[in-house]
Design an enzyme around this catalytic site. Structure first.
Site, PDB file in Angstrom:
ATOM      1  N   HIS A  74       0.847  -1.197   0.000  1.00 44.99           N
ATOM      2  CA  HIS A  74       0.000   0.000   0.000  1.00 44.99           C
ATOM      3  C   HIS A  74       0.875   1.237   0.000  1.00 44.99           C
ATOM      4  O   HIS A  74       2.021   1.196   0.464  1.00 44.99           O
ATOM      5  CB  HIS A  74      -1.025   0.006   1.136  1.00 44.99           C
ATOM      6  CG  HIS A  74      -0.468  -0.032   2.536  1.00 44.99           C
ATOM      7  ND1 HIS A  74       0.006   1.091   3.177  1.00 44.99           N
ATOM      8  CD2 HIS A  74      -0.328  -1.053   3.417  1.00 44.99           C
ATOM      9  CE1 HIS A  74       0.403   0.761   4.400  1.00 44.99           C
ATOM     10  NE2 HIS A  74       0.225  -0.543   4.568  1.00 44.99           N
ATOM     11  N   ASP A  76      -0.211   4.354   1.178  1.00 42.89           N
ATOM     12  CA  ASP A  76      -0.553   5.346   2.200  1.00 42.89           C
ATOM     13  C   ASP A  76       0.132   5.009   3.525  1.00 42.89           C
ATOM     14  O   ASP A  76       0.574   3.881   3.753  1.00 42.89           O
ATOM     15  CB  ASP A  76      -2.067   5.461   2.387  1.00 42.89           C
ATOM     16  CG  ASP A  76      -2.731   4.151   2.811  1.00 42.89           C
ATOM     17  OD1 ASP A  76      -2.366   3.091   2.268  1.00 42.89           O
ATOM     18  OD2 ASP A  76      -3.613   4.181   3.688  1.00 42.89           O
ATOM     19  N   ASP A 106       6.049   0.287   7.422  1.00 43.02           N
ATOM     20  CA  ASP A 106       4.661  -0.005   7.025  1.00 43.02           C
ATOM     21  C   ASP A 106       4.208   0.981   5.953  1.00 43.02           C
ATOM     22  O   ASP A 106       3.695   2.020   6.271  1.00 43.02           O
ATOM     23  CB  ASP A 106       3.768   0.067   8.274  1.00 43.02           C
ATOM     24  CG  ASP A 106       2.343  -0.312   7.987  1.00 43.02           C
ATOM     25  OD1 ASP A 106       2.061  -0.812   6.895  1.00 43.02           O
ATOM     26  OD2 ASP A 106       1.495  -0.069   8.859  1.00 43.02           O
ATOM     27  N   GLU A 138      -5.155   1.891   2.493  1.00 43.72           N
ATOM     28  CA  GLU A 138      -5.158   0.638   3.265  1.00 43.72           C
ATOM     29  C   GLU A 138      -5.374   0.948   4.740  1.00 43.72           C
ATOM     30  O   GLU A 138      -6.104   0.257   5.431  1.00 43.72           O
ATOM     31  CB  GLU A 138      -3.824  -0.094   3.060  1.00 43.72           C
ATOM     32  CG  GLU A 138      -3.816  -1.521   3.612  1.00 43.72           C
ATOM     33  CD  GLU A 138      -3.432  -1.638   5.089  1.00 43.72           C
ATOM     34  OE1 GLU A 138      -3.639  -2.730   5.652  1.00 43.72           O
ATOM     35  OE2 GLU A 138      -2.948  -0.647   5.675  1.00 43.72           O
ATOM     36  N   GLU A 139      -4.732   2.023   5.205  1.00 47.35           N
ATOM     37  CA  GLU A 139      -4.726   2.329   6.643  1.00 47.35           C
ATOM     38  C   GLU A 139      -6.076   2.828   7.157  1.00 47.35           C
ATOM     39  O   GLU A 139      -6.271   2.932   8.357  1.00 47.35           O
ATOM     40  CB  GLU A 139      -3.643   3.384   6.955  1.00 47.35           C
ATOM     41  CG  GLU A 139      -2.218   2.931   6.661  1.00 47.35           C
ATOM     42  CD  GLU A 139      -1.687   1.902   7.661  1.00 47.35           C
ATOM     43  OE1 GLU A 139      -2.464   1.472   8.538  1.00 47.35           O
ATOM     44  OE2 GLU A 139      -0.505   1.536   7.544  1.00 47.35           O
ATOM     45  N   GLU A 168       3.336  -6.804   4.041  1.00 46.36           N
ATOM     46  CA  GLU A 168       3.276  -6.124   5.347  1.00 46.36           C
ATOM     47  C   GLU A 168       4.366  -6.718   6.251  1.00 46.36           C
ATOM     48  O   GLU A 168       4.765  -7.871   6.078  1.00 46.36           O
ATOM     49  CB  GLU A 168       1.901  -6.339   5.988  1.00 46.36           C
ATOM     50  CG  GLU A 168       0.757  -5.646   5.274  1.00 46.36           C
ATOM     51  CD  GLU A 168       0.595  -4.176   5.628  1.00 46.36           C
ATOM     52  OE1 GLU A 168       1.409  -3.654   6.419  1.00 46.36           O
ATOM     53  OE2 GLU A 168      -0.340  -3.555   5.092  1.00 46.36           O
ATOM     54  N   HIS A 363       3.593   2.672  12.757  1.00 48.49           N
ATOM     55  CA  HIS A 363       2.601   3.613  13.311  1.00 48.49           C
ATOM     56  C   HIS A 363       3.131   4.453  14.477  1.00 48.49           C
ATOM     57  O   HIS A 363       2.412   5.261  15.030  1.00 48.49           O
ATOM     58  CB  HIS A 363       1.311   2.882  13.762  1.00 48.49           C
ATOM     59  CG  HIS A 363       0.574   2.240  12.621  1.00 48.49           C
ATOM     60  ND1 HIS A 363      -0.785   2.011  12.648  1.00 48.49           N
ATOM     61  CD2 HIS A 363       0.980   1.791  11.422  1.00 48.49           C
ATOM     62  CE1 HIS A 363      -1.177   1.427  11.520  1.00 48.49           C
ATOM     63  NE2 HIS A 363      -0.101   1.290  10.753  1.00 48.49           N
TER      64      HIS A 363
END
Ligand SMILES: [Zn+2]
Length: 390
Positions: A74, A76, A106, A138-139, A168, A363
């Site tokens: 992904h 984003d 990530d 995705e997030e 991931e 994150h």
């Protein structure tokens, strides 16, 4: 156009320089990926969201035949607001064998590895295609993946991938499944009266509490069940229902007109998220009927904000078999976070999750990717290209 020859680290530095927080456009990044692929003679395709400000990008390298491998990433990242970073989150900083930036782990690290593999894939005689599949959003609920999976099937009708590798962070371990996670918004609509006349009013809060009690009871009941063999692979080995946010009411002496709360349902892959949602809706309807007996303009609205299908471990699936062959990892692993993989599996692809980095670093402020993880990923990709030549 001169081929853009770049190392994975150089590509990662470029990718993290685009602040592609899910709330913002990702088009500058997508434009750059398109140019990069074009420089290697690879045509790419896009699927836009309804605003036209975000797009997934995908491409196929090699012959127009089935049996290839798609690399799913992904584009984003999560926000940096309120986080105390010691480096610039939008600039790749190398320190003590680690690469710091928002998205380094990530999951732009895997995206960079996939792109860095392109020149090698183009140079050799692939018997089956290598495909790139990068999504948006995705997030914030895996919003780009369903359209991306459908578009790939439509654009490459003869070249459906035999395996989708979702990169991931798993520290390159072979992860065969994860739970689903459906995000649900509930709005309880009450009727306001003075709280001394509570029998004439309908409190949105008190009725929300009834539904929340039911939600709590479901998790408690699930906990007491004996897990089936697939559920037993997960931690915890049962479906959980949880309320994480609640808002409602205006004053202690007014029956609350509105109460809103969010539910997440993390479903083991052998149970259906749709069934759980239907059960939640049935209970909401039962409570609504009691509310409406007091005042007709009341009730409970249950809205599925973002469906997040789980990845079901596949008995003898091609993706898992291939990832085991390429990594040598024969242990069985599951993870507790969601990925785009569930949508690919729902579209009929064989899916495995395997990528560089540790989810513990995602994150957070000072997110990083170990350079040794990137190196492991490079070995994996070069073995994959070898595999696609046979
Ligand atoms: Zn991710």
């Amino acid at each position: 156009m001169t081929p853009m020859m770049m190392t994975p680290t150089e590509i990662l530095a470029k990718l993290v320089s685009f602040p592609t927080v899910s709330s913002e456009t990702n088009l500058p990044l997508v434009d750059w990926v398109e140019t990069y692929l074009e420089s290697h003679g690879v045509a790419s395709h896009r699927v836009y969201d309804e605003t036209g400000q975000k797009a997934s990008i995908y491409a196929s390298i090699g012959p127009d035949v089935a049996g290839g491998v798609a690399l799913s990433g992904h584009t984003d990242v999560v926000p940096v607001e309120g986080q105390d970073w010691s480096t610039d989150p939008w600039e790749l900083t190398e320190k003590d064998g680690r690469l710091y930036a928002r998205g380094s782990c990530d999951m732009k690290g895997f995206d960079a590895l996939a792109l860095a593999a392109v020149p090698a894939a183009v140079a050799v005689d692939l018997k089956r295609p290598l495909q790139i599949a990068f999504s948006y959003d995705e997030e914030v609920g895996l919003l780009g993946a369903p359209g991306l999976a459908a578009a790939m099937l439509e654009t490459f009708p003869n070249a459906k991938a035999a395996a989708v590798i979702v990169g991931e962070p798993t520290e390159m371990r072979v992860v065969s499944g994860h739970k689903g996670c459906d995000a649900i918004e509930v709005h309880v609509r009450g009727y306001e009266v003075h709280s001394s006349l509570v029998h004439e009013g309908v409190s949105a809060i008190m009725n929300a509490a009834k539904l929340i009690n039911w939600i709590t009871d479901q998790t408690t009941a699930n906990m007491a069940k004996t897990p089936d063999p697939v559920a037993a692979m997960f931690h915890p080995p049962f479906t959980t229902l949880h309320v994480g946010v609640i808002n409602g009411g205006t004053a202690s002496n007014i029956t609350a007109k509105d109460c809103r709360f969010n539910v997440d349902i993390r479903c083991v892959p052998t149970e259906s998220g749709a069934d759980w949602l239907a059960a939640l809706r049935a209970e909401a309807a039962r409570i609504s009927a009691d509310m409406q007996a007091i005042h007709p303009d009341t009730g409970i609205d249950v809205k599925l904000f973002a469906p997040g299908p789980g990845v079901k471990p596949e008995e003898g699936g091609e993706a898992e078999r291939l990832a085991r062959q390429l990594t040598g990892d024969n242990a069985s692993h599951t993870v507790s976070y969601g990925t785009d993989g569930g949508h690919f599996q729902e579209a009929g692809f064989s899916v495995v999750v395997c990528g560089p980095g540790n989810i513990d670093q995602a994150h957070k402020p000072d997110e990083f990717l170990e350079m040794s993880e990137l190196a492991k990923g490079e070995v994996f990709l070069s073995r994959l290209i070898e595999h696609l030549q046979n």
